[in-house]
Design a protein around this motif. Structure first.
Motif, short mmCIF file in Angstrom:
data_model
loop_
_atom_site.label_atom_id
_atom_site.label_comp_id
_atom_site.label_asym_id
_atom_site.label_seq_id
_atom_site.Cartn_x
_atom_site.Cartn_y
_atom_site.Cartn_z
N VAL A 104 0.98 -1.22 -0.15
CA VAL A 104 0.12 0.07 0.01
C VAL A 104 0.81 1.30 0.06
N VAL A 105 0.59 2.32 -0.70
CA VAL A 105 1.09 3.54 -0.72
C VAL A 105 0.21 4.48 -0.58
N ILE A 106 0.29 5.52 0.42
CA ILE A 106 -0.76 6.55 0.85
C ILE A 106 -0.08 7.90 0.49
N VAL A 107 -0.92 8.73 -0.13
CA VAL A 107 -0.38 9.83 -0.57
C VAL A 107 -1.25 10.86 0.46
N PRO A 108 -0.69 11.23 1.77
CA PRO A 108 -1.49 12.00 2.76
C PRO A 108 -1.96 13.58 2.50
N GLY A 109 -3.00 13.63 2.12
CA GLY A 109 -3.67 15.16 1.79
C GLY A 109 -2.78 15.76 1.17
N MET A 110 -2.51 17.23 1.20
CA MET A 110 -1.75 18.08 0.38
C MET A 110 -2.59 18.36 -0.96
N GLY A 111 -1.97 19.45 -1.56
CA GLY A 111 -2.81 19.74 -2.96
C GLY A 111 -2.07 19.38 -4.04
N VAL A 112 -2.10 17.78 -4.12
CA VAL A 112 -1.19 17.00 -4.94
C VAL A 112 -1.97 17.15 -6.34
N LEU A 113 -3.27 17.33 -6.58
CA LEU A 113 -3.76 17.41 -7.71
C LEU A 113 -4.30 18.99 -8.26
N GLU A 114 -3.57 19.75 -7.59
CA GLU A 114 -3.80 21.38 -7.96
C GLU A 114 -2.54 22.06 -8.37
N ALA A 115 -2.66 23.36 -8.89
CA ALA A 115 -1.82 24.20 -9.23
C ALA A 115 -2.05 25.68 -9.03
N THR A 116 -2.45 25.82 -7.65
CA THR A 116 -2.74 26.98 -7.36
C THR A 116 -1.69 28.09 -6.97
N LEU A 117 -0.56 27.34 -6.78
CA LEU A 117 0.64 27.91 -6.76
C LEU A 117 1.43 27.60 -8.02
N PRO A 118 2.76 28.53 -8.07
CA PRO A 118 3.64 27.93 -9.38
C PRO A 118 3.95 26.68 -9.44
N LEU A 119 3.75 25.95 -10.45
CA LEU A 119 4.29 24.62 -10.73
C LEU A 119 4.46 24.16 -11.96
N ARG A 120 5.71 23.42 -12.10
CA ARG A 120 5.87 22.73 -13.41
C ARG A 120 5.84 21.28 -13.70
N PRO A 121 5.19 20.80 -14.91
CA PRO A 121 4.67 19.66 -14.89
C PRO A 121 6.09 18.57 -14.75
N TRP A 122 7.02 18.94 -14.82
CA TRP A 122 8.23 17.86 -14.76
C TRP A 122 8.76 17.96 -13.34
N GLY A 123 7.95 18.71 -12.47
CA GLY A 123 8.28 18.78 -11.08
C GLY A 123 7.45 17.44 -10.17
N PHE A 124 6.77 18.04 -9.60
CA PHE A 124 5.97 16.93 -8.65
C PHE A 124 4.90 16.37 -9.16
N PRO A 125 4.20 16.95 -10.26
CA PRO A 125 3.22 16.17 -11.11
C PRO A 125 3.74 14.87 -11.85
N GLY A 227 -0.58 32.47 -8.50
CA GLY A 227 -0.57 30.98 -8.90
C GLY A 227 0.03 30.81 -10.44
N ASN A 228 -0.12 29.73 -10.94
CA ASN A 228 0.50 29.27 -12.03
C ASN A 228 0.09 30.11 -13.32
N ASP A 229 -0.80 30.80 -13.23
CA ASP A 229 -1.46 31.57 -14.49
C ASP A 229 -0.93 33.34 -14.00
N ASP A 230 -0.27 33.48 -13.05
CA ASP A 230 -0.09 34.89 -12.73
C ASP A 230 1.51 35.00 -12.77
N ARG A 231 2.21 34.13 -13.55
CA ARG A 231 3.62 34.41 -13.41
C ARG A 231 4.21 36.03 -14.17
#
Length: 410
Positions: A104-125, A227-231
């Motif tokens: 079993v692997v658990i991803v505990p909470g966090m905004g792992v499916l969002e991009a409300t802050l600056p985020l690059r696809p080759w990083g955590f996604p 956020g991502n769209d405000d760079r």
């Protein structure tokens, strides 16, 4: 208990844990509490951003999430670019090997499916996609538990997030907006549930409340650049946020109010330093919180809280302190509405000190009523999370759930 001929279930926890974000670590703490209470036989380890911190603080073995240590630094030179590219290939094999060792692997909470802050696809996604894809490949059950999500405009990021969610064994969300966002991005959410943020499962410190001596106004700040769209206008947004928040703090100090500055991530420290420098007064102090428990103690001792970071809001709301949100994303508005404080939100992108003060005074005027509302909502959140953990056991630990049912049978 595990009998001598049984192999203990192997559980991994995954994410940007131990990396300085108190909200992420609070979610991990809640899941570890659940595992230790309900599945004490489980052997737990982590693949995370700050393995040394996770091992020292929570006592579980941990492995670094990325092979390349400069993963989240901008690569400008050819050598750094090549190393980062090589790291992506190496991480695919490292992640697969780690996932394969677990049931079993658990991803505990966090905004792992969002991009409300600056985020690059080759990083955590990309990292999350590797986890979910290899989990499906090796038959390891992957659970995204009370996670945050939003509709993502960037096509590569959206594709990675969508496929990560589709490949997970179990999904639940911390608000209805998150579930709606994943549905809009093409994920079948018919069996997905909405539960409160995992931080609501953490122990709550004793609240100070209005019966004691007057407490400070806690102001939770953030290194906010949009956020991502405000760079393109990130610096303008940051300057407006800092100027408006500083003016608000200065006005409170001029009225003789004590102000306690809070953060939720190590990167917020420069904002605290800037406010302390601009408002040179002994009435303004900064908290040194190392966990959500520390933040909850600070907010419990306050008369009122004004906060930006999502988990600063959760800490204040959980201890029942009247709170005003400097909202930077829909998730903050949804949280405030769920807790009965929808009227007390102000946009973080356009902090107007005068309007903020007006909302703040209304908040204080209705303080006693809001404390009663928060007490009721917190009881409801605790009950919902009990249901969440029961559902998690059924989905991820079917053998343990069956044994439990047999023990409960008359």
């Amino acid at each position: 208990m595990t009998s001598a001929d049984e192999t203990p279930v192997r559980v991994g926890v995954f994410g940007l844990l131990g990396s300085g974000n108190l909200g992420n670590d609070g979610s991990l703490e809640a899941v570890l509490g659940y595992l230790r209470a309900e599945h004490p036989e489980a052997v737990v380890d982590a693949l995370c951003g700050g393995p040394e911190v996770v091992t020292a603080r929570y006592g579980i073995p941990a492995t670094r999430l990325h092979w390349y240590r400069g993963e989240y630094r901008t690569a400008l030179r050819a050598g750094a670019i090549a190393a980062k590219g090589l790291g992506k290939l190496v991480d695919a094999f490292r992640t697969a090997a780690w996932v394969r060792r677990h049931d079993v692997v658990i991803v505990p909470g966090m905004g792992v499916l969002e991009a409300t802050l600056p985020l690059r696809p080759w990083g955590f996604p990309y990292s999350l996609f590797l986890l979910c894809a290899t989990g499906r490949l090796f038959g390891t059950r992957v659970a995204l538990v009370s996670v945050g999500a939003d509709a993502i405009g960037n096509r590569p990021t959206r594709a990675l997030v969508r496929w990560s969610a589709r490949l997970a064994t179990y999904r639940s969300y911390r608000d209805a907006l998150s579930r709606d966002a994943m549905r809009a991005m093409g994920v079948n959410t018919a069996r997905d549930e909405v539960y409160p943020d995992l931080a609501f499962a953490l122990p709550t410190p004793r609240a100070g409340g209005p019966s004691g001596p007057p407490g400070p106004v806690c102001v939770g700040v953030m290194d906010f650049h949009g956020g991502n769209d405000d760079r393109a206008r990130a610096e303008e947004i940051h300057r407006r946020y800092l100027d408006g928040t500083t003016r608000f703090v200065r006005t409170l100090v001029e009225e003789g109010r004590a102000v306690r500055l809070l953060t939720g991530d190590e990167c917020d420290a420069p904002v605290v330093a800037a406010i302390l420098d601009a408002v040179d007064s002994p009435l303004v102090t900064a908290a040194e919180a190392a966990s959500l428990a520390d933040l909850m103690k600070e907010t419990a001792a306050a008369d009122t809280v004004v906060a930006t970071r999502y988990h600063n809001l959760i800490c204040a709301l959980k201890v029942g302190t009247p709170t005003l949100a400097l909202s930077y994303a829909a998730k903050s508005d949804a949280l405030m509405a769920e807790m009965g404080l929808a009227a007390y939100c102000h946009p973080a992108r356009e902090v107007d000190a005068d309007r903020l003060l007006e909302r703040f005074r209304a908040l204080e005027k209705h303080s006693a009523e809001l404390r009663r509302t928060l007490a009721e909502r917190n009881l409801a959140a605790a009950r919902q999370l009990e249901h969440q953990f029961t559902a998690l056991t059924t989905a991820l630990f079917p053998a343990a759930d069956h044994a439990h049912a047999l023990r409960e049978a008359p």
